[in-house]
Each structure stands twice: as C-alpha cells, then as structure tokens.
Design a protein around this motif. Sequence first.
Motif, PDB file in Angstrom:
ATOM      1  N   ALA A  25       0.835  -1.202   0.000  1.00  0.00           N
ATOM      2  CA  ALA A  25       0.000   0.000   0.000  1.00  0.00           C
ATOM      3  C   ALA A  25       0.871   1.255   0.000  1.00  0.00           C
ATOM      4  CB  ALA A  25      -0.929  -0.008   1.206  1.00  0.00           C
ATOM      5  N   ASN A  26       0.325   2.324  -0.503  1.00  0.00           N
ATOM      6  CA  ASN A  26       1.080   3.563  -0.671  1.00  0.00           C
ATOM      7  C   ASN A  26       0.608   4.648   0.286  1.00  0.00           C
ATOM      8  OD1 ASN A  26       2.891   2.941  -2.911  1.00  0.00           O
ATOM      9  ND2 ASN A  26       0.981   2.539  -3.974  1.00  0.00           N
ATOM     10  N   VAL A  27       0.655   4.355   1.575  1.00  0.00           N
ATOM     11  CA  VAL A  27       0.213   5.323   2.573  1.00  0.00           C
ATOM     12  C   VAL A  27       1.237   5.398   3.705  1.00  0.00           C
ATOM     13  CG1 VAL A  27      -1.778   6.110   3.901  1.00  0.00           C
ATOM     14  CG2 VAL A  27      -2.136   4.598   1.976  1.00  0.00           C
ATOM     15  N   TRP A  28       2.491   5.575   3.359  1.00  0.00           N
ATOM     16  CA  TRP A  28       3.525   5.727   4.380  1.00  0.00           C
ATOM     17  C   TRP A  28       3.549   7.157   4.898  1.00  0.00           C
ATOM     18  CZ3 TRP A  28       7.826   2.449   5.989  1.00  0.00           C
ATOM     19  CH2 TRP A  28       7.636   1.114   5.638  1.00  0.00           C
ATOM     20  N   MET A  29       3.395   8.136   4.014  1.00  0.00           N
ATOM     21  CA  MET A  29       3.288   9.540   4.403  1.00  0.00           C
ATOM     22  C   MET A  29       2.044  10.117   3.736  1.00  0.00           C
ATOM     23  SD  MET A  29       5.770  10.424   6.438  1.00  0.00           S
ATOM     24  CE  MET A  29       5.593  12.181   6.410  1.00  0.00           C
ATOM     25  N   VAL A  30       1.324  10.949   4.500  1.00  0.00           N
ATOM     26  CA  VAL A  30       0.082  11.543   4.003  1.00  0.00           C
ATOM     27  C   VAL A  30       0.153  13.045   4.226  1.00  0.00           C
ATOM     28  CG1 VAL A  30      -2.426  11.585   4.242  1.00  0.00           C
ATOM     29  CG2 VAL A  30      -1.195   9.455   4.606  1.00  0.00           C
ATOM     30  N   GLY A  31      -0.317  13.790   3.260  1.00  0.00           N
ATOM     31  CA  GLY A  31      -0.381  15.240   3.380  1.00  0.00           C
ATOM     32  C   GLY A  31      -1.610  15.755   2.660  1.00  0.00           C
ATOM     33  N   SER A 129       2.490  19.139  -0.763  1.00  0.00           N
ATOM     34  CA  SER A 129       1.472  19.033   0.282  1.00  0.00           C
ATOM     35  C   SER A 129       1.879  19.840   1.511  1.00  0.00           C
ATOM     36  CB  SER A 129       1.253  17.577   0.677  1.00  0.00           C
ATOM     37  OG  SER A 129       2.353  17.105   1.405  1.00  0.00           O
ATOM     38  N   THR A 130       0.882  20.086   2.330  1.00  0.00           N
ATOM     39  CA  THR A 130       1.116  20.746   3.606  1.00  0.00           C
ATOM     40  C   THR A 130       0.707  19.793   4.714  1.00  0.00           C
ATOM     41  OG1 THR A 130      -1.101  21.702   3.553  1.00  0.00           O
ATOM     42  CG2 THR A 130       0.682  23.044   2.652  1.00  0.00           C
ATOM     43  N   ASN A 131       1.260  20.010   5.884  1.00  0.00           N
ATOM     44  CA  ASN A 131       0.940  19.225   7.068  1.00  0.00           C
ATOM     45  C   ASN A 131       1.125  17.714   6.846  1.00  0.00           C
ATOM     46  OD1 ASN A 131       0.142  18.697   9.662  1.00  0.00           O
ATOM     47  ND2 ASN A 131      -2.037  18.815   9.201  1.00  0.00           N
ATOM     48  N   PRO A 132       2.333  17.284   6.454  1.00  0.00           N
ATOM     49  CA  PRO A 132       2.546  15.843   6.258  1.00  0.00           C
ATOM     50  C   PRO A 132       2.601  15.095   7.592  1.00  0.00           C
ATOM     51  CG  PRO A 132       4.587  17.013   5.926  1.00  0.00           C
ATOM     52  CD  PRO A 132       3.526  18.060   6.161  1.00  0.00           C
ATOM     53  N   HIS A 133       2.088  13.884   7.580  1.00  0.00           N
ATOM     54  CA  HIS A 133       2.148  13.012   8.753  1.00  0.00           C
ATOM     55  C   HIS A 133       2.240  11.558   8.277  1.00  0.00           C
ATOM     56  CE1 HIS A 133      -2.116  13.398   7.724  1.00  0.00           C
ATOM     57  NE2 HIS A 133      -2.266  12.185   8.223  1.00  0.00           N
ATOM     58  N   HIS A 134       2.572  10.684   9.204  1.00  0.00           N
ATOM     59  CA  HIS A 134       2.754   9.272   8.859  1.00  0.00           C
ATOM     60  C   HIS A 134       1.403   8.618   8.603  1.00  0.00           C
ATOM     61  CE1 HIS A 134       6.984   9.319   9.724  1.00  0.00           C
ATOM     62  NE2 HIS A 134       6.748   9.877  10.898  1.00  0.00           N
ATOM     63  N   GLY A 135       1.403   7.711   7.620  1.00  0.00           N
ATOM     64  CA  GLY A 135       0.200   6.967   7.289  1.00  0.00           C
ATOM     65  C   GLY A 135       0.161   5.619   7.993  1.00  0.00           C
ATOM     66  N   TYR A 136      -0.894   4.881   7.699  1.00  0.00           N
ATOM     67  CA  TYR A 136      -1.093   3.614   8.412  1.00  0.00           C
ATOM     68  C   TYR A 136      -0.056   2.559   8.040  1.00  0.00           C
ATOM     69  CZ  TYR A 136      -3.388   1.565   4.300  1.00  0.00           C
ATOM     70  OH  TYR A 136      -3.657   1.094   3.044  1.00  0.00           O
ATOM     71  N   CYS A 137       0.522   2.609   6.857  1.00  0.00           N
ATOM     72  CA  CYS A 137       1.533   1.613   6.471  1.00  0.00           C
ATOM     73  C   CYS A 137       2.799   1.757   7.303  1.00  0.00           C
ATOM     74  CB  CYS A 137       1.862   1.744   4.998  1.00  0.00           C
ATOM     75  SG  CYS A 137       0.511   1.274   3.926  1.00  0.00           S
ATOM     76  N   PHE A 138       3.175   2.990   7.586  1.00  0.00           N
ATOM     77  CA  PHE A 138       4.340   3.239   8.424  1.00  0.00           C
ATOM     78  C   PHE A 138       4.101   2.696   9.831  1.00  0.00           C
ATOM     79  CE2 PHE A 138       6.821   6.008  11.257  1.00  0.00           C
ATOM     80  CZ  PHE A 138       8.080   5.866  10.701  1.00  0.00           C
ATOM     81  N   ILE A 139       2.905   2.921  10.350  1.00  0.00           N
ATOM     82  CA  ILE A 139       2.554   2.429  11.688  1.00  0.00           C
ATOM     83  C   ILE A 139       2.483   0.904  11.693  1.00  0.00           C
ATOM     84  CG2 ILE A 139       0.746   2.465  13.452  1.00  0.00           C
ATOM     85  CD1 ILE A 139       0.174   5.381  12.408  1.00  0.00           C
TER      86      ILE A 139
END
Length: 161
Positions: A25-31, A129-139
């Motif tokens: 999946a491609n959700v390591w970082m989300v912004g 993007s603004t306000n990047p945070h970790h996604g569920y794949c990273f967790i």
Amino acid sequence: MLVLLAGIFVVHIATVIMLFVSTIANVWMVGSSNFGTISTGLWLLCNKTCTQLQVLSQDEASLKAVQAFMILSIIFSVVALVLFIIQLFTLEKGKRFYMTGAVMLVCWMCILIAVSIYTARFTDTVAYSTNPHHGYCFILAWICFCFSFIIGILYLVLRKK
C-alpha cells in the motif's frame, strides 16, 4: 501448550499479512493539498491517481534500500512460518524452535533497517502538500517490528511438549 502454539501461529500469520499490506500500500506519508489528500508509499505517489514516486537522486539509494529490506522481511517471515510448520511436525518432544526463531529475528532486523532508513530520510517529505504526517503503512511496519521481535524470542525459548 497447544493454545500457546496456536496463538503464536495466529500472530505470525497476522504479522505476515501486515507486512504485505505495509509494503504494497502507498500510505507511508500523508499530506493535504488544494486538490485533496496526497499519499506516498514505497512505490507510488497518489493523489486522485497514482504515479511513479519521484525522489531526489541523493535519496534514490535510500528508497531502494527500504524497498529491498521490506521485501526481505516478507520473505524471511514467510520462511519462518514454513519452518515453524515443518518443525512442529518433525521435531522431537522437548526440542526448541531455534531455526524458526533465528529466521524471525532476521526478519525483525530487516524491518528495523527499512523503517529506520525511511524515518531518517523521508519523514515530512510529501511533494506538493502541507501538514505531512505518517500513514497507516508506516505504523503497521512498526507494529510488525514489535510482533516479529516477540515472536522470534518466543520461538527461541519455546519447547515442544
């Protein structure tokens, strides 16, 4: 003893599934951006459509290392699962699952290396993007890190009774 073996087997299967999901999946970082949510993974950059992930030339080797170690962790986790099943039926009573534990700890090291490289090189870097945070794949990858360590240690100390 049977309940303990079944519990470890279920957690091991859950770890393998979570490793697959976190790698694919491609959700390591989300912004967020003006066009919606942007997510990046190990392979693609997704907005409304997914495109090839573009990285700087100095970060390309790091991304390839993360990809390689995550794939190796999947391979070692599956090999450890197969070894556990084989050793479950071939080991004599009182023997320990040394090989299974060793392979699972190698999987643990691969996850540690991959997630550490990703954390050091790609945190807070989502293009446009603004306000990047970790996604569920990273967790999920960090959860697999914890589970694989616990399972590896349990295999090393577990005796077949």
